[in-house]
Write a protein that holds these residues in place. Structure first.
Motif, mmCIF file in Angstrom:
data_model
loop_
_atom_site.group_PDB
_atom_site.id
_atom_site.type_symbol
_atom_site.label_atom_id
_atom_site.label_comp_id
_atom_site.label_asym_id
_atom_site.label_seq_id
_atom_site.Cartn_x
_atom_site.Cartn_y
_atom_site.Cartn_z
ATOM 1 N N ASN A 132 0.845 -1.171 0.014
ATOM 2 C CA ASN A 132 0.025 0.034 0.092
ATOM 3 C C ASN A 132 0.948 1.292 -0.001
ATOM 4 O O ASN A 132 1.355 1.614 1.152
ATOM 5 C CB ASN A 132 -1.045 -0.151 1.402
ATOM 6 N N ARG A 133 1.096 1.962 -0.944
ATOM 7 C CA ARG A 133 1.823 3.082 -1.254
ATOM 8 C C ARG A 133 1.631 4.191 -0.318
ATOM 9 O O ARG A 133 2.400 5.218 0.036
ATOM 10 C CB ARG A 133 2.042 3.545 -2.638
ATOM 11 N N ARG A 134 0.327 4.123 0.138
ATOM 12 C CA ARG A 134 0.032 5.249 1.135
ATOM 13 C C ARG A 134 0.726 4.961 2.499
ATOM 14 O O ARG A 134 0.417 6.050 3.397
ATOM 15 C CB ARG A 134 -1.527 5.314 1.366
ATOM 16 N N ARG A 135 1.190 3.752 2.651
ATOM 17 C CA ARG A 135 1.473 3.610 4.054
ATOM 18 C C ARG A 135 3.127 2.762 4.083
ATOM 19 O O ARG A 135 3.781 2.899 5.219
ATOM 20 C CB ARG A 135 0.458 2.353 4.670
ATOM 21 N N SER A 136 3.477 2.490 2.982
ATOM 22 C CA SER A 136 4.817 2.021 3.008
ATOM 23 C C SER A 136 5.516 2.038 1.557
ATOM 24 O O SER A 136 4.683 2.448 0.602
ATOM 25 C CB SER A 136 5.141 0.716 3.846
ATOM 26 N N THR A 137 6.829 1.392 1.528
ATOM 27 C CA THR A 137 7.219 1.157 -0.149
ATOM 28 C C THR A 137 7.672 -0.321 -0.047
ATOM 29 O O THR A 137 8.160 -0.930 1.052
ATOM 30 C CB THR A 137 8.506 2.070 -0.258
ATOM 31 N N PRO A 138 7.802 -0.978 -1.146
ATOM 32 C CA PRO A 138 8.302 -2.319 -1.355
ATOM 33 C C PRO A 138 9.782 -2.431 -0.657
ATOM 34 O O PRO A 138 9.876 -3.388 -0.032
ATOM 35 C CB PRO A 138 8.473 -2.518 -2.942
ATOM 36 N N ALA A 139 10.667 -1.754 -0.761
ATOM 37 C CA ALA A 139 11.913 -1.729 -0.512
ATOM 38 C C ALA A 139 11.878 -1.703 1.130
ATOM 39 O O ALA A 139 12.574 -2.537 1.891
ATOM 40 C CB ALA A 139 12.669 -0.673 -0.524
ATOM 41 N N ALA A 140 11.161 -0.872 1.800
ATOM 42 C CA ALA A 140 10.951 -0.803 3.403
ATOM 43 C C ALA A 140 10.427 -2.214 3.925
ATOM 44 O O ALA A 140 10.514 -2.558 4.892
ATOM 45 C CB ALA A 140 10.109 0.226 3.727
ATOM 46 N N VAL A 141 9.558 -2.621 2.970
ATOM 47 C CA VAL A 141 8.694 -3.923 3.577
ATOM 48 C C VAL A 141 9.532 -5.348 3.428
ATOM 49 O O VAL A 141 9.788 -6.021 4.433
ATOM 50 C CB VAL A 141 7.458 -4.314 2.698
ATOM 51 N N VAL A 142 10.577 -5.144 2.220
ATOM 52 C CA VAL A 142 11.505 -6.311 2.392
ATOM 53 C C VAL A 142 12.545 -6.228 3.348
ATOM 54 O O VAL A 142 12.808 -7.191 3.865
ATOM 55 C CB VAL A 142 12.308 -6.067 0.847
#
Length: 480
Positions: free
Chosen positions: A235-245
């Motif tokens: 959810n781009r309103r709450r995080s980014t793919p890199a941060a989630v990884v």
């Protein structure tokens, strides 16, 4: 199973009328198990002097085989696997995680391995067993193939499973499965000689893929037989793919970024164990499906329609990317509830309407949409590894029926599209009748429609791979 337009959905074998190809010789009659002979000992009412055997313990393989056979039999009778699975879970709330996992693994695996069991059983039985017991043999044979270290245990547990409801068939089940063990080389040969067993897909399905994709069909079939990947949409309103990884790595979960918004897990997890899911940071969505919102290209302020929207993943993705006025249209009230649930979890807002996309006079307020996502009903042939009952239930004539329904839907939706607006046509199908041919016919019917390129191509056909399922995309613009 081969295609047959007249057979019952219970038919467990490939008969001569179902195949134009000569079949390998069956095992000699003297080596096949006689079902007729067993009928003198077939299931019968138990007397007070012979009480019925107790059911297998719920933590046993026998029990898991028995319950998986219930699901497989339901699919062979024409039922939906997911619906019957939910009903079975509802009827057995006491099941442990281990039992649920075992039953699901056995039933999904048996259905995914389309044709493998029948290629063997039709040669080892002189006549097919009644449907529930044929299903039990299919499950047992699949387990023996995928877990060769357990073959003798599987034989014993399958005999126990059938003995709980049909003691008279214990000898038949025992003899068939022991033949599978003793004649392993012949069993392998039978599977190699049977095209459906070899490719684990219906023959008509393979023929269509081979014709449409001569260089890619084998890879697509192989991917369709594999376990599906688990991909998350951030959810781009709450995080980014890199941060989630990075957060996953800290929690010991291996994953990598795919596409613009996706995170692909090395190994699937139960949704309840996915960090950030409950909080709306991520959603489960295949990487191939995540192209829809990006290729639709909705901009802030646009009026957007997502037709056939349940369970709402694509609609939610659109809302995560842009502040738009979105209507999610869904015919099924039960499925429509999932749209609202997903919107709430993700913190996005859209209007959910329950109605038929083919009847805009009933739900459209007359204000044109700038963007329409036409995610139409289809054969779901591109996602069969997630829903393996599809390979058993679909027939070649179904494609024409799906194509007719799709044409009705997109013709109706076109009326609601603004001049200069765009409609993204989407299926999770790999068949031309629902994809390339459908869009070509639409453009012939509508002279105000023009094709737009998607990343330099007039259409995008994604065949199943290790990273994503199969999808088709075409982008149409209504001329001003």
């Amino acid at each position: 199973m081969a295609q047959c337009t007249v057979r019952s959905s219970h038919c467990p074998t490939i008969c001569a009328s179902c195949s134009a190809d000569p079949q390998p010789a069956a095992a000699p009659a003297s080596l096949r198990v006689s079902v007729t002979a067993s009928r003198s000992r077939a299931p019968r009412a138990h007397t007070a002097h012979r009480p019925p055997p107790p059911p297998p313990p719920s933590d046993s393989l026998a029990y898991a085989l028995q319950q998986a056979a219930v699901l497989v039999d339901a699919v062979l009778a024409g039922g939906n696997l997911n619906e019957h699975w939910e009903a079975l879970l509802g009827a057995n709330p006491e099941w442990s995680d281990a039992t649920r996992g075992a039953v699901r693994d056995l039933s999904w695996g048996t259905l995914r391995d389309y044709g493998r069991g029948d290629a063997v059983l039709k040669r080892l039985l002189d006549k097919p067993l009644a449907a529930p017991y044929h299903a039990l043999l299919l499950v047992a044979v699949q387990r023996m193939e995928t877990r060769p270290d357990q073959v003798h245990t599987v034989v014993d547990q399958a005999v126990q499973a059938v003995g709980a409801t049909a003691p008279g068939l214990r000898g038949v089940v025992n003899a068939v499965l022991r033949n599978v063990v003793r004649r392993a080389d012949e069993v392998d040969a039978w599977r190699r000689q049977d095209e459906e067993a070899l490719h684990r897909h219906p023959r008509w399905w393979v023929e269509r893929l081979r014709k449409a994709w001569p260089a890619q069909w084998e890879a697509a079939v192989a991917a369709g037989n594999s376990h599906p990947p688990m991909c998350l949409r951030v959810n781009r309103r709450r995080s980014t793919p890199a941060a989630v990884v990075a957060e996953f790595a800290a929690a010991g979960i291996a994953a990598r970024v795919v596409g613009e918004d996706g995170v692909l897990l090395d190994r699937p997890l139960a949704v309840a164990r996915v960090p950030g899911f409950a909080e709306g940071v991520v959603s489960v969505q295949d990487a191939g499906a995540q192209h829809a919102a990006r290729w639709l290209g909705a901009q802030a302020g646009d009026r957007v329609l997502d037709a056939c929207a349940a369970p709402g993943g694509k609609a939610a993705h659109v809302l995560e990317l842009a502040d738009v006025e979105l209507t999610a249209l869904e015919l099924d009230p039960r499925r429509a509830r999932r749209i609202d649930e997903n919107f709430t979890r993700l913190g996005v807002t859209g209007r959910v309407v329950i109605d038929d996309a083919r009847q805009p006079a009933r739900w459209w307020d007359g204000r044109p949409f700038q963007r329409i996502l036409a995610d139409v009903p289809c054969s779901a042939s591109g996602v069969a590894r997630r829903n393996p009952d599809i390979k058993w239930l679909r027939r070649a004539p179904d494609l024409a029926r799906f194509a007719a329904l799709q044409a009705e839907i997109i013709d109706a939706l076109w009326q609601t599209l603004a001049r200069g607006g765009t409609m993204l046509y989407v299926t999770c199908s790999v068949f031309d009748e629902e994809n390339r041919a459908q869009i070509a016919a639409f453009c012939r019917r509508h002279d105000d429609a023009e094709r737009l390129l998607i990343e330099g191509r007039p259409e995008q056909q994604l065949l199943p791979t290790a990273d994503h399922d199969g999808f088709y995309y075409a982008l149409l613009r209504k001329r001003p």
